[in-house]
Design a protein around this motif. Sequence first.
Motif, PDB file in Angstrom:
ATOM      1  N   GLY A 130       9.125  43.638 -48.034  1.00 14.67           N
ATOM      2  CA  GLY A 130       7.772  43.187 -48.320  1.00 14.67           C
ATOM      3  C   GLY A 130       7.382  43.313 -49.781  1.00 14.67           C
ATOM      4  O   GLY A 130       6.530  42.549 -50.257  1.00 14.67           O
ATOM      5  N   HIS A 131       7.991  44.257 -50.506  1.00 19.49           N
ATOM      6  CA  HIS A 131       7.608  44.448 -51.906  1.00 19.49           C
ATOM      7  C   HIS A 131       8.341  43.522 -52.862  1.00 19.49           C
ATOM      8  O   HIS A 131       8.055  43.531 -54.067  1.00 19.49           O
ATOM      9  N   VAL A 132       9.255  42.707 -52.361  1.00 17.83           N
ATOM     10  CA  VAL A 132      10.004  41.775 -53.214  1.00 17.83           C
ATOM     11  C   VAL A 132       9.368  40.397 -53.110  1.00 17.83           C
ATOM     12  O   VAL A 132       9.236  39.839 -52.024  1.00 17.83           O
ATOM     13  N   ARG A 133       9.007  39.828 -54.264  1.00 22.41           N
ATOM     14  CA  ARG A 133       8.219  38.592 -54.254  1.00 22.41           C
ATOM     15  C   ARG A 133       8.940  37.383 -54.852  1.00 22.41           C
ATOM     16  O   ARG A 133       8.372  36.304 -54.911  1.00 22.41           O
ATOM     17  N   SER A 134      10.172  37.541 -55.304  1.00 25.28           N
ATOM     18  CA  SER A 134      10.842  36.429 -55.980  1.00 25.28           C
ATOM     19  C   SER A 134      12.352  36.555 -55.843  1.00 25.28           C
ATOM     20  O   SER A 134      12.870  37.600 -55.429  1.00 25.28           O
ATOM     21  N   ASP A 135      13.041  35.472 -56.215  1.00 27.92           N
ATOM     22  CA  ASP A 135      14.504  35.517 -56.215  1.00 27.92           C
ATOM     23  C   ASP A 135      15.022  36.545 -57.215  1.00 27.92           C
ATOM     24  O   ASP A 135      16.020  37.227 -56.958  1.00 27.92           O
ATOM     25  N   MET A 136      14.357  36.653 -58.358  1.00 30.20           N
ATOM     26  CA  MET A 136      14.757  37.670 -59.330  1.00 30.20           C
ATOM     27  C   MET A 136      14.568  39.060 -58.739  1.00 30.20           C
ATOM     28  O   MET A 136      15.387  39.965 -58.963  1.00 30.20           O
ATOM     29  N   GLY A 137      13.505  39.230 -57.958  1.00 34.04           N
ATOM     30  CA  GLY A 137      13.297  40.507 -57.297  1.00 34.04           C
ATOM     31  C   GLY A 137      14.393  40.813 -56.299  1.00 34.04           C
ATOM     32  O   GLY A 137      14.796  41.975 -56.138  1.00 34.04           O
ATOM     33  N   MET A 138      14.897  39.783 -55.623  1.00 33.12           N
ATOM     34  CA  MET A 138      16.002  39.985 -54.683  1.00 33.12           C
ATOM     35  C   MET A 138      17.260  40.430 -55.428  1.00 33.12           C
ATOM     36  O   MET A 138      17.996  41.309 -54.963  1.00 33.12           O
ATOM     37  N   PHE A 139      17.500  39.826 -56.566  1.00 30.47           N
ATOM     38  CA  PHE A 139      18.650  40.209 -57.389  1.00 30.47           C
ATOM     39  C   PHE A 139      18.522  41.675 -57.816  1.00 30.47           C
ATOM     40  O   PHE A 139      19.479  42.457 -57.721  1.00 30.47           O
ATOM     41  N   THR A 140      17.337  42.041 -58.270  1.00 27.80           N
ATOM     42  CA  THR A 140      17.090  43.415 -58.693  1.00 27.80           C
ATOM     43  C   THR A 140      17.261  44.382 -57.536  1.00 27.80           C
ATOM     44  O   THR A 140      17.878  45.453 -57.673  1.00 27.80           O
ATOM     45  N   GLU A 141      16.725  44.008 -56.374  1.00 24.60           N
ATOM     46  CA  GLU A 141      16.805  44.885 -55.206  1.00 24.60           C
ATOM     47  C   GLU A 141      18.251  45.096 -54.767  1.00 24.60           C
ATOM     48  O   GLU A 141      18.623  46.185 -54.304  1.00 24.60           O
ATOM     49  N   ALA A 142      19.068  44.063 -54.912  1.00 20.76           N
ATOM     50  CA  ALA A 142      20.475  44.192 -54.537  1.00 20.76           C
ATOM     51  C   ALA A 142      21.160  45.282 -55.365  1.00 20.76           C
ATOM     52  O   ALA A 142      21.982  46.054 -54.851  1.00 20.76           O
ATOM     53  N   GLY A 143      20.839  45.338 -56.653  1.00 18.07           N
ATOM     54  CA  GLY A 143      21.420  46.373 -57.498  1.00 18.07           C
ATOM     55  C   GLY A 143      21.013  47.767 -57.066  1.00 18.07           C
ATOM     56  O   GLY A 143      21.805  48.720 -57.157  1.00 18.07           O
ATOM     57  N   VAL A 144      19.780  47.892 -56.574  1.00 18.23           N
ATOM     58  CA  VAL A 144      19.305  49.185 -56.081  1.00 18.23           C
ATOM     59  C   VAL A 144      20.003  49.551 -54.777  1.00 18.23           C
ATOM     60  O   VAL A 144      20.500  50.670 -54.609  1.00 18.23           O
ATOM     61  N   LEU A 145      20.049  48.601 -53.832  1.00 17.22           N
ATOM     62  CA  LEU A 145      20.632  48.883 -52.522  1.00 17.22           C
ATOM     63  C   LEU A 145      22.128  49.170 -52.613  1.00 17.22           C
ATOM     64  O   LEU A 145      22.669  49.932 -51.807  1.00 17.22           O
ATOM     65  N   ALA A 146      22.802  48.564 -53.585  1.00 23.87           N
ATOM     66  CA  ALA A 146      24.234  48.822 -53.758  1.00 23.87           C
ATOM     67  C   ALA A 146      24.503  50.267 -54.176  1.00 23.87           C
ATOM     68  O   ALA A 146      25.636  50.748 -54.083  1.00 23.87           O
ATOM     69  N   ARG A 147      23.445  50.968 -54.619  1.00 21.30           N
ATOM     70  CA  ARG A 147      23.597  52.345 -55.098  1.00 21.30           C
ATOM     71  C   ARG A 147      22.862  53.359 -54.225  1.00 21.30           C
ATOM     72  O   ARG A 147      22.686  54.517 -54.621  1.00 21.30           O
ATOM     73  N   THR A 148      22.482  52.948 -53.027  1.00 24.57           N
ATOM     74  CA  THR A 148      21.705  53.823 -52.143  1.00 24.57           C
ATOM     75  C   THR A 148      22.406  55.138 -51.859  1.00 24.57           C
ATOM     76  O   THR A 148      21.778  56.203 -51.792  1.00 24.57           O
ATOM     77  N   ASP A 149      23.717  55.096 -51.666  1.00 25.30           N
ATOM     78  CA  ASP A 149      24.465  56.294 -51.266  1.00 25.30           C
ATOM     79  C   ASP A 149      24.909  57.157 -52.450  1.00 25.30           C
ATOM     80  O   ASP A 149      25.558  58.182 -52.243  1.00 25.30           O
ATOM     81  N   ARG A 150      24.592  56.765 -53.650  1.00 28.03           N
ATOM     82  CA  ARG A 150      25.032  57.540 -54.809  1.00 28.03           C
ATOM     83  C   ARG A 150      24.094  58.715 -55.047  1.00 28.03           C
ATOM     84  O   ARG A 150      22.880  58.633 -54.821  1.00 28.03           O
ATOM     85  N   THR A 151      24.633  59.804 -55.503  1.00 25.81           N
ATOM     86  CA  THR A 151      23.818  60.968 -55.832  1.00 25.81           C
ATOM     87  C   THR A 151      23.081  60.720 -57.140  1.00 25.81           C
ATOM     88  O   THR A 151      23.427  59.820 -57.931  1.00 25.81           O
ATOM     89  N   GLY A 152      22.065  61.549 -57.392  1.00 25.03           N
ATOM     90  CA  GLY A 152      21.371  61.446 -58.664  1.00 25.03           C
ATOM     91  C   GLY A 152      22.307  61.640 -59.837  1.00 25.03           C
ATOM     92  O   GLY A 152      22.230  60.911 -60.835  1.00 25.03           O
ATOM     93  N   ALA A 153      23.203  62.610 -59.726  1.00 26.07           N
ATOM     94  CA  ALA A 153      24.147  62.866 -60.813  1.00 26.07           C
ATOM     95  C   ALA A 153      25.034  61.658 -61.068  1.00 26.07           C
ATOM     96  O   ALA A 153      25.362  61.347 -62.224  1.00 26.07           O
ATOM     97  N   GLU A 154      25.431  60.965 -60.008  1.00 23.83           N
ATOM     98  CA  GLU A 154      26.273  59.772 -60.165  1.00 23.83           C
ATOM     99  C   GLU A 154      25.503  58.652 -60.859  1.00 23.83           C
ATOM    100  O   GLU A 154      26.069  57.909 -61.677  1.00 23.83           O
ATOM    101  N   LEU A 155      24.228  58.515 -60.551  1.00 23.75           N
ATOM    102  CA  LEU A 155      23.421  57.495 -61.213  1.00 23.75           C
ATOM    103  C   LEU A 155      23.261  57.810 -62.702  1.00 23.75           C
ATOM    104  O   LEU A 155      23.368  56.911 -63.545  1.00 23.75           O
TER     105      LEU A 155
END
Length: 272
Positions: A72-97
């Motif tokens: 719901g918080h994504v409003r554009s195709d660019m937002g989808m691209f950005t969100e994909a980068g976030v979701l691809a890193r969901t399982d990473r620890t803070g230190a890894e980020l």
Amino acid sequence: MTDTSPLQHEIDVWWQAVNAFADVLDGLSDDEWHLATDLPGWDVHAVAAHTAHLEHLTAGGRHEDVTFERPGHVRSDMGMFTEAGVLARTDRTGAELVDEIRTSAAKRREHLAAEPPMDPDAPAIGLFGAIGWSTRTLLRNRPLDVWMHEQDVRRAVGRPGGLDSPAAAHVVDYLTESLGYVLAKRLKEAPGTSVALQVEGHEPVTVAVRDDGRGAVTPGASDHAGAALVLDREAFILAAGGRRPVGLDAARTVEGDEELAGRLLAGMGVTP
């Protein structure tokens, strides 16, 4: 480096911003990584993941494709691209980020030192050039994005700071350039409408609608402006960054047409 890039200042500010942001992330507790930020749908971990994603791309890394339904918080195709980068890193620890941010930024800095960008108008690297960005646009945008996210994290965890850095000054100046568009096109103010604005620590400017209906930002505070505002840096970036509503009570001083000044404050958010 044998030549000095005309964009060296932007490179230096970005490098400062990246290191300052990584330092803030380094100091977070496990619980703080999951605190909500002002960005809808994103906690501190997501903000760091987003930054890691973009620094990875600017260093020549590949974008990871992720299949997901539009939140719901994504409003554009660019937002989808950005969100994909976030979701691809969901399982990473803070230190890894943090490690990805530091490693990618160091790699990119080495590239920029070995081959200094000499043509600011040349297409930016990779996907950024594909969406029409020039090298200048990319190198001006990165410190803005990184510093704004440092501030997102600082507000979320209750650790203010970083408002007197080179990146902070860069962000204020950069966002100020967009205010002519805000006054003329977004708010649709009449030709001749103008607001004098000073952000503390910066030279005053006048934001105006010209006779041709276009917006302009010119140096100096016009004595004939319909309203005059003085803001501190934090109030300005909250408003211009679209993070939180900012009312006239947040201004250091307001003179003239308070309704006009309030409209500008309410409408000046220009970041995605």
